[in-house]
Design an enzyme around this catalytic site. Structure first.
Site, short mmCIF file in Angstrom:
data_model
loop_
_atom_site.label_atom_id
_atom_site.label_comp_id
_atom_site.label_asym_id
_atom_site.label_seq_id
_atom_site.Cartn_x
_atom_site.Cartn_y
_atom_site.Cartn_z
N GLU A 32 0.81 -1.21 0.00
CA GLU A 32 0.00 0.00 0.00
C GLU A 32 0.85 1.27 0.00
O GLU A 32 0.83 2.05 0.95
CB GLU A 32 -0.93 0.00 1.21
CG GLU A 32 -1.97 -1.10 1.18
CD GLU A 32 -2.73 -1.23 2.48
OE1 GLU A 32 -3.77 -1.89 2.47
OE2 GLU A 32 -2.28 -0.67 3.52
N PRO A 33 1.60 1.53 -1.07
CA PRO A 33 2.37 2.77 -1.14
C PRO A 33 1.47 3.97 -1.42
O PRO A 33 0.50 3.87 -2.18
CB PRO A 33 3.32 2.51 -2.31
CG PRO A 33 2.55 1.58 -3.20
CD PRO A 33 1.75 0.71 -2.27
N GLY A 34 1.77 5.08 -0.81
CA GLY A 34 1.04 6.32 -1.09
C GLY A 34 2.01 7.43 -1.37
O GLY A 34 2.16 7.91 -2.48
N ARG A 92 2.16 19.99 7.76
CA ARG A 92 3.08 18.97 8.24
C ARG A 92 4.21 19.54 9.11
O ARG A 92 4.70 18.86 10.00
CB ARG A 92 3.66 18.16 7.07
CG ARG A 92 2.60 17.30 6.38
CD ARG A 92 3.22 16.38 5.33
NE ARG A 92 4.05 15.34 5.91
CZ ARG A 92 5.37 15.31 5.84
NH1 ARG A 92 6.04 16.26 5.20
NH2 ARG A 92 6.04 14.32 6.40
N TYR A 111 4.57 17.91 12.61
CA TYR A 111 5.70 17.00 12.78
C TYR A 111 7.07 17.67 12.69
O TYR A 111 8.08 16.98 12.78
CB TYR A 111 5.69 15.92 11.68
CG TYR A 111 4.40 15.24 11.39
CD1 TYR A 111 3.61 14.69 12.40
CD2 TYR A 111 3.95 15.09 10.08
CE1 TYR A 111 2.43 14.03 12.11
CE2 TYR A 111 2.77 14.43 9.78
CZ TYR A 111 2.01 13.91 10.81
OH TYR A 111 0.84 13.26 10.51
N CYS A 144 -3.47 33.41 11.25
CA CYS A 144 -3.34 34.10 12.53
C CYS A 144 -3.01 33.05 13.59
O CYS A 144 -3.83 32.67 14.43
CB CYS A 144 -4.63 34.83 12.86
SG CYS A 144 -4.51 35.90 14.29
N GLU A 145 -1.78 32.57 13.52
CA GLU A 145 -1.32 31.46 14.35
C GLU A 145 0.20 31.49 14.36
O GLU A 145 0.84 31.39 13.31
CB GLU A 145 -1.81 30.13 13.77
CG GLU A 145 -1.63 28.93 14.64
CD GLU A 145 -2.62 28.86 15.77
OE1 GLU A 145 -2.19 28.55 16.90
OE2 GLU A 145 -3.82 29.10 15.53
N TYR A 184 0.16 14.28 1.41
CA TYR A 184 -0.23 14.82 2.71
C TYR A 184 -0.16 16.34 2.77
O TYR A 184 0.16 16.91 3.80
CB TYR A 184 0.59 14.18 3.83
CG TYR A 184 0.45 12.69 3.84
CD1 TYR A 184 -0.74 12.09 4.22
CD2 TYR A 184 1.49 11.86 3.42
CE1 TYR A 184 -0.89 10.71 4.20
CE2 TYR A 184 1.34 10.48 3.39
CZ TYR A 184 0.15 9.92 3.78
OH TYR A 184 -0.01 8.56 3.75
#
Length: 431
Positions: free
Chosen positions: A290-292, A330, A334, A361-362, A390
């Protein structure tokens, strides 16, 4: 760092699939996802050919839809002869709307709803990957009521440390996914399924994590899973027909990353599978992977326009872009590493240290910190590389920011695969 899909042309501009990214940014606006369809297809073919060669055409490559999902992607997969792994009703619906064959769809997820399982049964998906006993019982009841038989795989936790980020490790005993071997629950689940009307046990499945560069964990997982299949045969008298070994093959995001060729994974793991089966007189199961990320990750880039360059003397310089964590969360999640290039200055040396800041605004809305760029200026086009996986699939409307369009490049031509969201799209469901 150039990727397999990017280069620099005679104007000193970054290209993707041979097309000028500055021209693409002008044509479609920014921020913008751009993906090289030719490269996606080449990755699909390489995996399929390797699977056919090493498992004598008794296997199937299933694309992990969560990496990047849209109708165009499913049409590509269908044309290239791959299957699809879906993890929600939404992904399943998208695949079916694209005309993807239901029998080549495997439905995953650790908490599928009754409505999702009903959709899977009614559409005739090839396999449903069962995550827990409650789901097995629910699926059995739904299948019996509908007069159907569900072919299932069991998600097994093989207890493998994949040496990856804690958030994307999925094979250890305390993972939220699947049945543990150590506690005996995996064997109990298969035993229960063999007695459940409406359920046909097809095989077992594992997935040990994502962005893995080492081959050994995949080989170890295959050994563990085959050992469990042998236990099922010995104690339950049932021979597992299908073994799904998941995905997780790493790609190059930055120069330090050193991914192995996909052929290397396939060759090494197939030796383990075939060797185990020969030694233990076990029928070679039908093999799925199952490669993505490894199909789409390094085939895509994201283009932004620089809106400001703000230097705080003695601290850092912020290069602000017209996108950010809404189109690529991401780094916020992460601290994922990315390579960035000022696309209209790609031929120049990287001599400028900057933090790439998003527009939300973060304070955590960053794409990279202390990264090297060509000297940036307001109005320049910034490209972030290897964003094919992703990014679009994890995008959000935080701050009511519309989602980006996706442009595909094939044979030197560009075309829209996903339209840019409008403000009207944002309020469409408001009441």
């Amino acid at each position: 760092m150039e990727t397999k899909v990017t280069a620099v042309n005679g104007h000193g501009h970054l290209t993707i699939g041979g097309l000028d990214t500055v021209a693409l940014a002008s044509k479609y606006g920014t921020p913008l996802y751009v993906m090289d369809e030719d490269a996606i297809r080449a990755n699909c073919r390489a995996l399929k050919n390797s699977m056919d060669a090493h498992y004598h055409k008794k296997g199937l490559v299933l694309y992990a839809s969560k990496a990047f999902c849209c109708k165009r992607m499913y049409r590509i997969l269908n044309e290239e002869g791959l299957g699809a792994d879906v993890v929600s009703g939404g992904e399943l619906y998208t695949a079916l709307q694209a005309g993807f064959p239901a029998e080549r769809i495997y439905f995953h997820g650790n908490n599928k709803t009754a409505d999702e399982l009903t959709m899977a049964l009614e559409s005739g998906v090839g396999r449903i990957v069962v995550d827990n006993i409650a789901e097995l019982e629910l699926l059995g009841a739904l299948a019996k009521a509908a007069g159907k038989t569900a072919s299932v795989l069991f998600r097994i936790k093989p207890g493998i440390d994949a040496h990856t980020h804690n958030f994307i490790r999925t094979g250890q005993i305390d993972s939220k996914f699947g049945f543990a071997l150590e506690t005996g629950e995996a064997l109990q689940a298969v035993a229960a399924a063999l007695k459940t009307p409406g359920i046909r046990v097809a095989g077992i499945h594992c997935h040990i994590g994502s962005q893995i560069f080492d081959i050994d964990p995949f080989c170890h997982a295959a050994e563990v899973m085959l050992g469990f299949a042998q236990q099922v045969r010995a104690e339950l008298g049932y021979t597992i027909e299908e073994l799904n070994l998941g995905g997780g093959f790493g790609i190059r995001y930055v120069a330090q990353d050193d991914p192995k060729a996909l052929e290397s994974y396939m060759e090494a793991v197939s030796k383990v599978v075939l060797g185990f089966c020969e030694t233990n007189s076990f029928p070679v199961p039908f093999i799925c992977i199952e490669p993505g990320r490894s199909i789409v990750g390094d085939t895509g880039i994201t283009l932004y326009t620089i809106g400001s360059v703000k230097t705080i003397p003695g601290y850092r310089t912020y290069v602000s872009i017209d996108g950010g964590m809404t189109d690529n969360p991401r780094y916020a999640l992460y601290q994922s590493a990315y390579e960035a290039v000022v696309a209209n200055k790609a031929a120049q040396q990287k001599d400028f240290t900057a933090t790439i800041a998003g527009r939300c605004c973060e304070s955590g809305d960053l794409i990279q910190e202390n990264t090297q760029l060509q000297t940036p200026a307001v109005g320049d086009i910034l490209a972030v590389l290897s964003t094919g996986a992703y990014n679009y699939s994890m995008a959000s409307n935080y701050n009511r920011v519309p989602r980006l369009p996706v442009v595909m490049v094939r044979g030197g031509e560009d075309s829209l695969a996903v339209r840019r969201e409008t403000y009207e799209d944002l309020v469409r469901n408001d009441v």
